[in-house]
Design an enzyme around this catalytic site. Structure first.
Site, PDB file in Angstrom:
ATOM      1  N   CYS A 360       0.821  -1.207   0.000  1.00 43.04           N
ATOM      2  CA  CYS A 360       0.000   0.000   0.000  1.00 43.04           C
ATOM      3  C   CYS A 360       0.861   1.267   0.000  1.00 43.04           C
ATOM      4  O   CYS A 360       1.280   1.723  -1.068  1.00 43.04           O
ATOM      5  CB  CYS A 360      -0.978  -0.032   1.173  1.00 43.04           C
ATOM      6  SG  CYS A 360      -2.395   1.070   0.940  1.00 43.04           S
ATOM      7  N   ALA A 361       1.141   1.847   1.135  1.00 42.92           N
ATOM      8  CA  ALA A 361       1.988   3.033   1.181  1.00 42.92           C
ATOM      9  C   ALA A 361       3.353   2.750   0.571  1.00 42.92           C
ATOM     10  O   ALA A 361       3.922   3.588  -0.136  1.00 42.92           O
ATOM     11  CB  ALA A 361       2.152   3.509   2.620  1.00 42.92           C
TER      12      ALA A 361
END
Length: 474
Positions: A360-361
């Site tokens: 994700c990030a």
């Protein structure tokens, strides 16, 4: 029944719906009990990364998740016991409403299911701000819906006045469920939110400390702590054969000492080539990670070293593998972009073929750009904020062989983001989603595995072992 008969005394803090005050009550109860000298084990139902940070601040122990979808119901008890080692009492904060779980999966991953798996009594937190006698019907419905869920008491939250409290108590008395606490509205315990929920502890500094202290004071003043502890001690025995989960033996390293960070054992620096150094991103921009991941990496023989992409200008010396979890890079895009030295260091490591796991990030950070600002450029993709929330559990299978998993490995995960990556998948995708819709997603390039999907490695310990072995041989 004594605590020796039943295992660790424990309570589940639940509510009829989100926004009722579960986090305030659970965190405040953890802080109040810790303030009384008890060793409190903090837990959170579901895939939430943010609430455990507040729990850790309240207790001084690592906040841990209990997720029956990601890890399977059979691991809920063992993971609970792993986190609760050496504790006097455990407090488990629920997720959403008491009976809400994975969409279309019945009770799976609900707070109710976890409470039953732990044989733990439930305390129902009710937002009483817009009701009086009707609270009796609400509580009665939750008590009677599933007889296997034992609701041992109610905490009335956001009560307006003494008269309001009297009306509420009279109503709940008719149901036969004790009122274990009454809390007034209190702005000082509020925690600011943004597009993905509460603002994490790591970003708030002393403000978070003050908020948790206020939660503890409010719960201590408004709740019957003795009754709550008594209810926790009346928890039923855990299912027969339950034993603490373990990541495996942590290797003894020559010429090295073990140090502890947040309750997690991490090998210190070692010159042994068989002990690869794995750098794990942290700091305010990358706060989403499960404690068990670090423990699994250490148990597989890695030396785990934390670094902060907002502050550190290069990766830790000797890094042979990199893990970049979730968080809020979109909030810190300018600072991440300005740290050119670290971006270059990450790109060089990835281009060398070293194993890199990004969730994700981490995926956003490896892209060419995020909202028009240069990132690491490891992936030929761009990322941007969007107005659409992508949220939910996913049933996935590994499409391509990678440093994390062999093609065909099936794992369950969770997506939670308001960003878009274009393209959404590379020539060798990371995952094929089986549910709720079929699609491919993510990137496998050289040693890089990058995806939006958050996974819990305790469900598949081979992931960490495979990653560390690739670090040794790459």
């Amino acid at each position: 029944m004594t605590s020796a008969d039943s295992g660790v005394p424990r309570l589940v803090i639940a509510a009829p719906s989100s926004g009722s005050g579960k986090t305030t009550v659970a965190t405040g109860l953890m802080a109040a009990l810790t303030g009384r000298g008890l060793a409190v084990s903090p837990h959170k139902v579901g895939p939430d990364y943010i609430d455990p940070g507040y729990h850790a601040l309240a207790t001084g122990r690592t906040g841990r998740n209990l997720d029956a979808y990601l890890c399977g119901p059979e691991l809920v008890g063992p993971l609970f016991l792993h986190g609760a080692r050496g504790c006097d009492i455990a407090v488990v904060e629920g997720v959403m409403g008491l009976y809400d779980g994975a969409a279309g999966e019945g009770e799976l991953a609900s707070t109710a299911q976890v409470a039953k798996l732990l044989r733990a009594p439930v305390v129902l937190v009710v937002d009483a701000s817009s009701q009086s006698r009707s609270v009796a019907a609400l509580v009665h419905g939750f008590v009677s819906w599933d007889p296997e869920v034992r609701i041992g008491g109610v905490i009335l939250n956001k009560v307006a006045s003494d008269r309001h409290e009297v009306l509420l108590r009279e109503a709940v008395d008719c149901v036969g469920v004790p009122v274990l606490g009454v809390l007034r509205r209190a702005a000082r315990v509020d925690v600011p939110s943004r597009h993905l929920g509460l603002v994490p502890v790591a970003e708030r500094g002393s403000d978070a400390v003050d908020a948790v202290a206020a939660m503890g004071a409010q719960v201590a003043a408004g709740c019957d702590l003795e009754a709550l502890v008594g209810l926790a001690r009346a928890a039923g025995p855990l299912p027969g054969g339950s034993a603490p989960w373990t990541p495996g033996p942590v290797p003894t390293l020559p010429h090295a000492r073990m140090r502890s960070r947040g309750g997690t054992p991490i090998p210190s620096r070692s010159v042994e080539k068989s002990t690869p150094r794995v750098a794990v991103a942290g700091g305010p921009a990358f706060t989403f990670s499960y404690a068990e991941h670090t423990e699994l990496l250490a148990a597989a023989g890695a030396e785990v070293v934390a670094f902060d992409p907002l502050r550190d200008e290069e990766l830790p010396e000797g890094t042979q593998g990199l893990v970049i979890g979730g968080g809020f890079p979109e909030v810190y895009a300018s600072e991440l972009s300005a740290n050119e030295g670290l971006r270059k260091s990450v790109a060089e490591l990835a281009l060398s073929g070293a194993p890199v796991a990004a969730e994700c990030a981490g995926l956003l950070y490896l892209c060419r750009e995020l909202d028009g600002l240069p990132m690491c450029g490891v992936l030929d993709a761009s990322a941007r904020m969007s107005g659409r929330l992508t949220l939910g559990y996913r049933d996935a299978v590994a499409v391509s062989d990678s440093a994390l998993a062999a093609a065909g490995t099936r794992m369950r995960g969770h997506e939670f983001h308001r960003t878009v990556v274009e393209p959404g998948a590379g020539a060798a995708p990371a995952w094929g989603m089986r549910a709720p819709q079929r699609r491919v997603e993510g990137f496998v390039e050289r040693g890089v595995h990058a995806s939006y999907l958050h996974t819990h490695w305790a469900a598949e310990p081979g992931v960490a072992r495979r990653f560390v072995e690739r670090c040794r041989t790459s």
